[in-house]
Design a protein around this motif. Sequence first.
Motif, PDB file in Angstrom:
ATOM      1  N   GLU A   1      -6.074  -0.761  -5.652  1.00  0.00           N
ATOM      2  CA  GLU A   1      -6.660  -0.122  -4.631  1.00  0.00           C
ATOM      3  C   GLU A   1      -7.234  -1.573  -3.548  1.00  0.00           C
ATOM      4  OE1 GLU A   1      -9.411   0.965  -8.207  1.00  0.00           O
ATOM      5  OE2 GLU A   1      -7.272   0.861  -7.652  1.00  0.00           O
ATOM      6  N   ASP A   2      -7.599  -2.533  -4.091  1.00  0.00           N
ATOM      7  CA  ASP A   2      -8.106  -3.690  -3.337  1.00  0.00           C
ATOM      8  C   ASP A   2      -6.937  -4.302  -2.601  1.00  0.00           C
ATOM      9  OD1 ASP A   2     -10.608  -3.248  -4.482  1.00  0.00           O
ATOM     10  OD2 ASP A   2     -10.361  -4.829  -6.120  1.00  0.00           O
ATOM     11  N   CYS A   3      -5.793  -4.034  -2.734  1.00  0.00           N
ATOM     12  CA  CYS A   3      -4.499  -4.663  -2.062  1.00  0.00           C
ATOM     13  C   CYS A   3      -4.026  -3.505  -1.156  1.00  0.00           C
ATOM     14  CB  CYS A   3      -3.775  -5.025  -3.004  1.00  0.00           C
ATOM     15  SG  CYS A   3      -4.340  -6.173  -4.055  1.00  0.00           S
ATOM     16  N   LEU A   4      -4.578  -2.355  -0.916  1.00  0.00           N
ATOM     17  CA  LEU A   4      -4.186  -1.189  -0.274  1.00  0.00           C
ATOM     18  C   LEU A   4      -4.907  -0.937   1.025  1.00  0.00           C
ATOM     19  CD1 LEU A   4      -2.427   0.859  -2.887  1.00  0.00           C
ATOM     20  CD2 LEU A   4      -1.343  -0.687  -1.815  1.00  0.00           C
ATOM     21  N   GLY A   5      -4.457  -0.360   1.909  1.00  0.00           N
ATOM     22  CA  GLY A   5      -5.286   0.078   3.219  1.00  0.00           C
ATOM     23  C   GLY A   5      -4.722  -0.209   4.604  1.00  0.00           C
TER      24      GLY A   5
ATOM     25  N   ASN B   1       0.488   1.999 -12.260  1.00  0.00           N
ATOM     26  CA  ASN B   1       0.074   2.865 -10.636  1.00  0.00           C
ATOM     27  C   ASN B   1       0.057   4.456 -11.106  1.00  0.00           C
ATOM     28  OD1 ASN B   1       0.689   0.547  -9.539  1.00  0.00           O
ATOM     29  ND2 ASN B   1       2.191   1.386  -8.011  1.00  0.00           N
ATOM     30  N   ARG B   2      -0.915   4.952 -10.579  1.00  0.00           N
ATOM     31  CA  ARG B   2      -1.121   6.276 -10.865  1.00  0.00           C
ATOM     32  C   ARG B   2      -0.938   6.941  -9.320  1.00  0.00           C
ATOM     33  NH1 ARG B   2      -6.082   4.266 -12.794  1.00  0.00           N
ATOM     34  NH2 ARG B   2      -6.159   3.905 -15.040  1.00  0.00           N
TER      35      ARG B   2
ATOM     36  N   TRP C   1       7.639   0.118  -3.484  1.00  0.00           N
ATOM     37  CA  TRP C   1       7.448   1.201  -3.953  1.00  0.00           C
ATOM     38  C   TRP C   1       6.875   2.327  -2.642  1.00  0.00           C
ATOM     39  CZ3 TRP C   1       2.316   3.546  -3.627  1.00  0.00           C
ATOM     40  CH2 TRP C   1       1.126   2.808  -3.456  1.00  0.00           C
ATOM     41  N   GLU C   2       6.981   3.550  -2.546  1.00  0.00           N
ATOM     42  CA  GLU C   2       6.322   4.149  -1.647  1.00  0.00           C
ATOM     43  C   GLU C   2       5.736   5.323  -2.277  1.00  0.00           C
ATOM     44  OE1 GLU C   2       9.476   7.006   0.330  1.00  0.00           O
ATOM     45  OE2 GLU C   2      10.736   5.484  -0.368  1.00  0.00           O
ATOM     46  N   LEU C   3       4.916   5.733  -1.303  1.00  0.00           N
ATOM     47  CA  LEU C   3       3.896   7.256  -1.775  1.00  0.00           C
ATOM     48  C   LEU C   3       4.792   8.340  -1.582  1.00  0.00           C
ATOM     49  CD1 LEU C   3       0.711   7.685  -2.669  1.00  0.00           C
ATOM     50  CD2 LEU C   3       0.482   8.354  -0.335  1.00  0.00           C
ATOM     51  N   ALA C   4       4.990   9.127  -2.662  1.00  0.00           N
ATOM     52  CA  ALA C   4       5.675  10.331  -2.418  1.00  0.00           C
ATOM     53  C   ALA C   4       4.922  11.636  -1.927  1.00  0.00           C
ATOM     54  CB  ALA C   4       6.267  10.711  -3.645  1.00  0.00           C
ATOM     55  N   SER C   5       3.732  11.607  -2.219  1.00  0.00           N
ATOM     56  CA  SER C   5       2.710  12.710  -1.763  1.00  0.00           C
ATOM     57  C   SER C   5       1.455  12.172  -1.969  1.00  0.00           C
ATOM     58  CB  SER C   5       3.129  14.145  -2.300  1.00  0.00           C
ATOM     59  OG  SER C   5       2.774  13.845  -3.971  1.00  0.00           O
ATOM     60  N   GLY C   6       0.587  12.824  -1.003  1.00  0.00           N
ATOM     61  CA  GLY C   6      -0.846  12.439  -1.189  1.00  0.00           C
ATOM     62  C   GLY C   6      -1.505  11.676  -0.119  1.00  0.00           C
ATOM     63  N   ASN C   7      -2.483  11.039  -0.494  1.00  0.00           N
ATOM     64  CA  ASN C   7      -3.239  10.022   0.471  1.00  0.00           C
ATOM     65  C   ASN C   7      -3.053   8.598  -0.444  1.00  0.00           C
ATOM     66  OD1 ASN C   7      -5.024   8.459   1.973  1.00  0.00           O
ATOM     67  ND2 ASN C   7      -5.790  10.178   2.775  1.00  0.00           N
ATOM     68  N   ILE C   8      -2.765   7.486   0.762  1.00  0.00           N
ATOM     69  CA  ILE C   8      -2.709   6.265   0.052  1.00  0.00           C
ATOM     70  C   ILE C   8      -4.008   5.768  -0.478  1.00  0.00           C
ATOM     71  CG2 ILE C   8      -3.482   5.023   2.207  1.00  0.00           C
ATOM     72  CD1 ILE C   8      -0.699   3.691  -0.333  1.00  0.00           C
ATOM     73  N   ALA C   9      -5.166   6.539   0.028  1.00  0.00           N
ATOM     74  CA  ALA C   9      -6.785   6.045  -0.591  1.00  0.00           C
ATOM     75  C   ALA C   9      -6.901   6.466  -1.963  1.00  0.00           C
ATOM     76  CB  ALA C   9      -7.591   6.918   0.444  1.00  0.00           C
ATOM     77  N   ASP C  10      -5.898   7.456  -2.329  1.00  0.00           N
ATOM     78  CA  ASP C  10      -5.844   8.447  -3.694  1.00  0.00           C
ATOM     79  C   ASP C  10      -5.009   7.259  -4.812  1.00  0.00           C
ATOM     80  OD1 ASP C  10      -7.302  10.401  -2.687  1.00  0.00           O
ATOM     81  OD2 ASP C  10      -5.587  11.236  -2.337  1.00  0.00           O
ATOM     82  N   VAL C  11      -4.729   6.174  -4.353  1.00  0.00           N
ATOM     83  CA  VAL C  11      -3.719   5.465  -5.290  1.00  0.00           C
ATOM     84  C   VAL C  11      -4.806   4.442  -6.130  1.00  0.00           C
ATOM     85  CG1 VAL C  11      -1.992   3.693  -5.641  1.00  0.00           C
ATOM     86  CG2 VAL C  11      -1.762   5.652  -3.765  1.00  0.00           C
ATOM     87  N   ARG C  12      -4.579   4.624  -7.428  1.00  0.00           N
ATOM     88  CA  ARG C  12      -5.307   3.887  -8.266  1.00  0.00           C
ATOM     89  C   ARG C  12      -4.480   3.267  -9.131  1.00  0.00           C
ATOM     90  NH1 ARG C  12      -8.204   4.470  -4.637  1.00  0.00           N
ATOM     91  NH2 ARG C  12     -10.381   5.362  -4.550  1.00  0.00           N
TER      92      ARG C  12
END
Length: 303
Positions: free
Chosen positions: A35-39, A58-59, A89-100
Amino acid sequence: MSTIESLEEFYQNKFDFLPDNLQKDMGHFNVFKLEDCLGDDKPPMNYSRRDFYKIALNRGHNIYHYADKSVEINGTALMFFNPQVPYTWELASGNIADVRGYFCIFTEAFFNEKMRGHIGDLPMFALGGKPAYVLDQQQDQLISSVFEKMLEEINSDYIYKYDLLRNYTTEITHFALKSNPSEALYKHPDANSRITAVFTELLERQFPIENTSQRFTMRSAKDYARQLSVHVNHLNRAIKETTGRTTTHYISERLLSEAKALLKHTDWNIAEIGYCLGFEEPTHFNNFFKKLTNHTPTSFRIV
């Protein structure tokens, strides 16, 4: 287009700084919370090669593009990435802020100076291997605890902390070796990337040159096109589109890298090295080496 992201570019893109230990002879290692590397203020992760290894936990519901594979995982995934293969990698669903999650990066030298064999030979890092491991809740907690130990240790003053960090990384790889990689293939990133990945694997299979009876034989684009059952023009276009380099340039760069290693780390004579690399005459090898380096093989060896 696939490029190669260096360690310097990784730190500049993600954190806008370079760590003090980046150029240490012992190799480089670092560990982060994902999460420190995303945003929104961080650049997107491009589909490209890196000049370092990476292990990530990744979760979430994500799609991982790796060489000619794409793996869709909804849950926790343990992923292994090597410098020879492009990935993203790419987010399939949800919010990037939820990635941990967590990830660590390290150079080949960080491991190979302290272990027998080569880290790239491990199944999860090998070309053509399966890099994805789906974890249940108990396994997630186990691997997360190892990453937390890494984060604590990387910031400590313990004089032998890198030995301990190397052990933690080895613990994760052994966990994976005892597990079954995911077979949940999603789709190819694109046809050009698939062809380039298989071409790269065919090229790398011929190295390293370990004795004077071994010989590099697939030296032309036509050789690889024949093995891949594609027209040579199609292969050339795919590699140019994916890497920005011609097929001939790609092969020559890898051949030059092996030539330098043999000149520096063996006592074979110039004719033997040239023959192993597929040159029928020593003068052909001399001309090839001098054209790319402005040095003869002999002068390079004594520098």
